[in-house]
Design a protein around this motif. Sequence first.
Motif, PDB file in Angstrom:
ATOM      1  N   ASP A   1       0.826  -1.210   0.000  1.00  0.00           N
ATOM      2  CA  ASP A   1       0.000   0.000   0.000  1.00  0.00           C
ATOM      3  C   ASP A   1       0.861   1.261   0.000  1.00  0.00           C
ATOM      4  OD1 ASP A   1      -2.276  -1.634   0.038  1.00  0.00           O
ATOM      5  OD2 ASP A   1      -2.277  -1.684   2.225  1.00  0.00           O
ATOM      6  N   GLY A   2       1.975   1.218  -0.751  1.00  0.00           N
ATOM      7  CA  GLY A   2       2.841   2.377  -0.898  1.00  0.00           C
ATOM      8  C   GLY A   2       3.871   2.575   0.186  1.00  0.00           C
ATOM      9  N   ALA A   3       3.841   1.776   1.258  1.00  0.00           N
ATOM     10  CA  ALA A   3       4.798   1.904   2.360  1.00  0.00           C
ATOM     11  C   ALA A   3       5.925   0.887   2.195  1.00  0.00           C
ATOM     12  CB  ALA A   3       4.110   1.699   3.702  1.00  0.00           C
ATOM     13  N   ILE A   4       7.165   1.324   2.287  1.00  0.00           N
ATOM     14  CA  ILE A   4       8.314   0.422   2.168  1.00  0.00           C
ATOM     15  C   ILE A   4       8.458  -0.375   3.459  1.00  0.00           C
ATOM     16  CG2 ILE A   4      10.815   0.294   1.958  1.00  0.00           C
ATOM     17  CD1 ILE A   4      10.643   2.735   0.075  1.00  0.00           C
ATOM     18  N   LEU A   5       8.381  -1.696   3.318  1.00  0.00           N
ATOM     19  CA  LEU A   5       8.451  -2.581   4.474  1.00  0.00           C
ATOM     20  C   LEU A   5       9.778  -3.323   4.586  1.00  0.00           C
ATOM     21  CD1 LEU A   5       4.861  -4.098   4.389  1.00  0.00           C
ATOM     22  CD2 LEU A   5       5.660  -2.023   5.520  1.00  0.00           C
ATOM     23  N   ALA A   6      10.478  -3.496   3.451  1.00  0.00           N
ATOM     24  CA  ALA A   6      11.741  -4.230   3.473  1.00  0.00           C
ATOM     25  C   ALA A   6      12.588  -3.782   2.287  1.00  0.00           C
ATOM     26  CB  ALA A   6      11.495  -5.732   3.406  1.00  0.00           C
ATOM     27  N   THR A   7      13.889  -3.974   2.420  1.00  0.00           N
ATOM     28  CA  THR A   7      14.818  -3.630   1.349  1.00  0.00           C
ATOM     29  C   THR A   7      15.975  -4.615   1.331  1.00  0.00           C
ATOM     30  OG1 THR A   7      16.202  -1.866   0.401  1.00  0.00           O
ATOM     31  CG2 THR A   7      16.104  -1.996   2.804  1.00  0.00           C
ATOM     32  N   ILE A   8      16.535  -4.804   0.156  1.00  0.00           N
ATOM     33  CA  ILE A   8      17.731  -5.632  -0.010  1.00  0.00           C
ATOM     34  C   ILE A   8      18.462  -5.134  -1.243  1.00  0.00           C
ATOM     35  CG2 ILE A   8      16.691  -7.426  -1.461  1.00  0.00           C
ATOM     36  CD1 ILE A   8      18.311  -9.469   0.264  1.00  0.00           C
ATOM     37  N   THR A   9      19.767  -5.232  -1.223  1.00  0.00           N
ATOM     38  CA  THR A   9      20.595  -4.742  -2.321  1.00  0.00           C
ATOM     39  C   THR A   9      21.345  -5.886  -2.975  1.00  0.00           C
ATOM     40  OG1 THR A   9      20.849  -2.552  -1.341  1.00  0.00           O
ATOM     41  CG2 THR A   9      22.556  -3.249  -2.887  1.00  0.00           C
ATOM     42  N   LEU A  10      21.268  -5.936  -4.292  1.00  0.00           N
ATOM     43  CA  LEU A  10      22.095  -6.821  -5.097  1.00  0.00           C
ATOM     44  C   LEU A  10      23.296  -5.986  -5.513  1.00  0.00           C
ATOM     45  CD1 LEU A  10      22.714  -9.410  -6.650  1.00  0.00           C
ATOM     46  CD2 LEU A  10      21.217  -8.576  -8.478  1.00  0.00           C
ATOM     47  N   SER A  11      24.455  -6.340  -5.012  1.00  0.00           N
ATOM     48  CA  SER A  11      25.657  -5.543  -5.225  1.00  0.00           C
ATOM     49  C   SER A  11      26.149  -5.640  -6.657  1.00  0.00           C
ATOM     50  CB  SER A  11      26.767  -6.016  -4.285  1.00  0.00           C
ATOM     51  OG  SER A  11      27.955  -5.293  -4.537  1.00  0.00           O
ATOM     52  N   LYS A  12      26.610  -4.522  -7.165  1.00  0.00           N
ATOM     53  CA  LYS A  12      27.307  -4.496  -8.448  1.00  0.00           C
ATOM     54  C   LYS A  12      28.800  -4.280  -8.224  1.00  0.00           C
ATOM     55  CE  LYS A  12      23.521  -3.124 -11.408  1.00  0.00           C
ATOM     56  NZ  LYS A  12      23.061  -2.154 -12.418  1.00  0.00           N
ATOM     57  N   GLY A  13      29.219  -4.308  -6.968  1.00  0.00           N
ATOM     58  CA  GLY A  13      30.617  -4.104  -6.608  1.00  0.00           C
ATOM     59  C   GLY A  13      31.392  -5.402  -6.584  1.00  0.00           C
ATOM     60  N   ASP A  14      32.564  -5.328  -6.013  1.00  0.00           N
ATOM     61  CA  ASP A  14      33.451  -6.495  -5.997  1.00  0.00           C
ATOM     62  C   ASP A  14      33.795  -6.951  -4.577  1.00  0.00           C
ATOM     63  OD1 ASP A  14      35.072  -4.412  -5.244  1.00  0.00           O
ATOM     64  OD2 ASP A  14      36.555  -4.715  -6.819  1.00  0.00           O
ATOM     65  N   GLU A  15      32.853  -6.767  -3.646  1.00  0.00           N
ATOM     66  CA  GLU A  15      33.114  -7.106  -2.239  1.00  0.00           C
ATOM     67  C   GLU A  15      33.623  -8.531  -2.039  1.00  0.00           C
ATOM     68  OE1 GLU A  15      29.458  -4.300  -1.984  1.00  0.00           O
ATOM     69  OE2 GLU A  15      30.149  -5.872  -3.320  1.00  0.00           O
ATOM     70  N   VAL A  16      33.109  -9.478  -2.804  1.00  0.00           N
ATOM     71  CA  VAL A  16      33.474 -10.885  -2.587  1.00  0.00           C
ATOM     72  C   VAL A  16      34.128 -11.528  -3.801  1.00  0.00           C
ATOM     73  CG1 VAL A  16      31.728 -11.209  -0.793  1.00  0.00           C
ATOM     74  CG2 VAL A  16      31.164 -11.734  -3.171  1.00  0.00           C
ATOM     75  N   LYS A  17      34.546 -10.726  -4.765  1.00  0.00           N
ATOM     76  CA  LYS A  17      35.127 -11.276  -6.006  1.00  0.00           C
ATOM     77  C   LYS A  17      36.375 -12.113  -5.748  1.00  0.00           C
ATOM     78  CE  LYS A  17      32.140  -9.543  -8.856  1.00  0.00           C
ATOM     79  NZ  LYS A  17      30.964 -10.298  -9.124  1.00  0.00           N
ATOM     80  N   ALA A  18      37.075 -11.857  -4.651  1.00  0.00           N
ATOM     81  CA  ALA A  18      38.253 -12.661  -4.331  1.00  0.00           C
ATOM     82  C   ALA A  18      37.874 -14.097  -3.968  1.00  0.00           C
ATOM     83  CB  ALA A  18      39.026 -12.025  -3.175  1.00  0.00           C
ATOM     84  N   PHE A  19      36.608 -14.308  -3.606  1.00  0.00           N
ATOM     85  CA  PHE A  19      36.162 -15.629  -3.152  1.00  0.00           C
ATOM     86  C   PHE A  19      35.208 -16.311  -4.123  1.00  0.00           C
ATOM     87  CE2 PHE A  19      36.811 -12.833   0.532  1.00  0.00           C
ATOM     88  CZ  PHE A  19      37.875 -13.483   1.128  1.00  0.00           C
ATOM     89  N   THR A  20      34.417 -15.512  -4.862  1.00  0.00           N
ATOM     90  CA  THR A  20      33.411 -16.092  -5.741  1.00  0.00           C
ATOM     91  C   THR A  20      32.952 -15.063  -6.767  1.00  0.00           C
ATOM     92  OG1 THR A  20      31.251 -17.194  -5.832  1.00  0.00           O
ATOM     93  CG2 THR A  20      31.509 -15.478  -4.176  1.00  0.00           C
ATOM     94  N   GLU A  21      32.497 -15.544  -7.892  1.00  0.00           N
ATOM     95  CA  GLU A  21      31.906 -14.685  -8.927  1.00  0.00           C
ATOM     96  C   GLU A  21      30.379 -14.665  -8.814  1.00  0.00           C
ATOM     97  OE1 GLU A  21      33.385 -12.696 -11.287  1.00  0.00           O
ATOM     98  OE2 GLU A  21      35.226 -13.123 -10.187  1.00  0.00           O
ATOM     99  N   LEU A  22      29.832 -15.363  -7.843  1.00  0.00           N
ATOM    100  CA  LEU A  22      28.376 -15.417  -7.672  1.00  0.00           C
ATOM    101  C   LEU A  22      27.834 -14.061  -7.235  1.00  0.00           C
ATOM    102  CD1 LEU A  22      28.081 -18.859  -5.865  1.00  0.00           C
ATOM    103  CD2 LEU A  22      27.303 -18.305  -8.188  1.00  0.00           C
TER     104      LEU A  22
END
Length: 171
Positions: free
Chosen positions: A59-80
């Motif tokens: 009903d127009g109110a934000i209840l939850a959020t999540i981010t799909l990263s476009k950065g390289d935070e975990v590139k040293a460990f995985t490409e997932l």
Amino acid sequence: MSERVRLAELRDAEVLLDVIYRAYALIRELGLHWPAANADLALIQDNIATNDCYVLEKDGAILATITLSKGDEVKAFTELPFIKWFAVNPDSSGQGYGGKLLDWVEEHVIHGQLGAPAVTLATAHKHPWLVPMYERRGYARIHEIETQNGDGIMYLMRKTLEYKQTNTQRG
């Protein structure tokens, strides 16, 4: 009562700042140095502009959020794909909105659009309930990272994805 998932827009930044700040209160109490826990408006705006930041609204109110990263935070460990900044409005916690959003992003974006067989996230060993929560959701610890910043051990976790139908629509 209408629920939908959509990409956040810059106009959502102030609301997201409030939701994330309140949702991450325990993270601050634990002394964890997660960027989202102490984010200011500029960092929220940068997250929206730089990554794929999704919101579940009802009903127009934000209840939850999540981010799909476009950065390289975990590139040293995985490409997932790597998800971060997962938060549920404390006024709506315990009602399943976070799980709906996480399921939707895993199924429709990461598996459906990107075709990735799995997804990753990171969380702290010293958080009292996040590791078991993610394990119940099918995530497994795949790597331990000693942060050297006082956070202690962080776990990189992975979930193999299988497509299943959800009723929440993207708008």
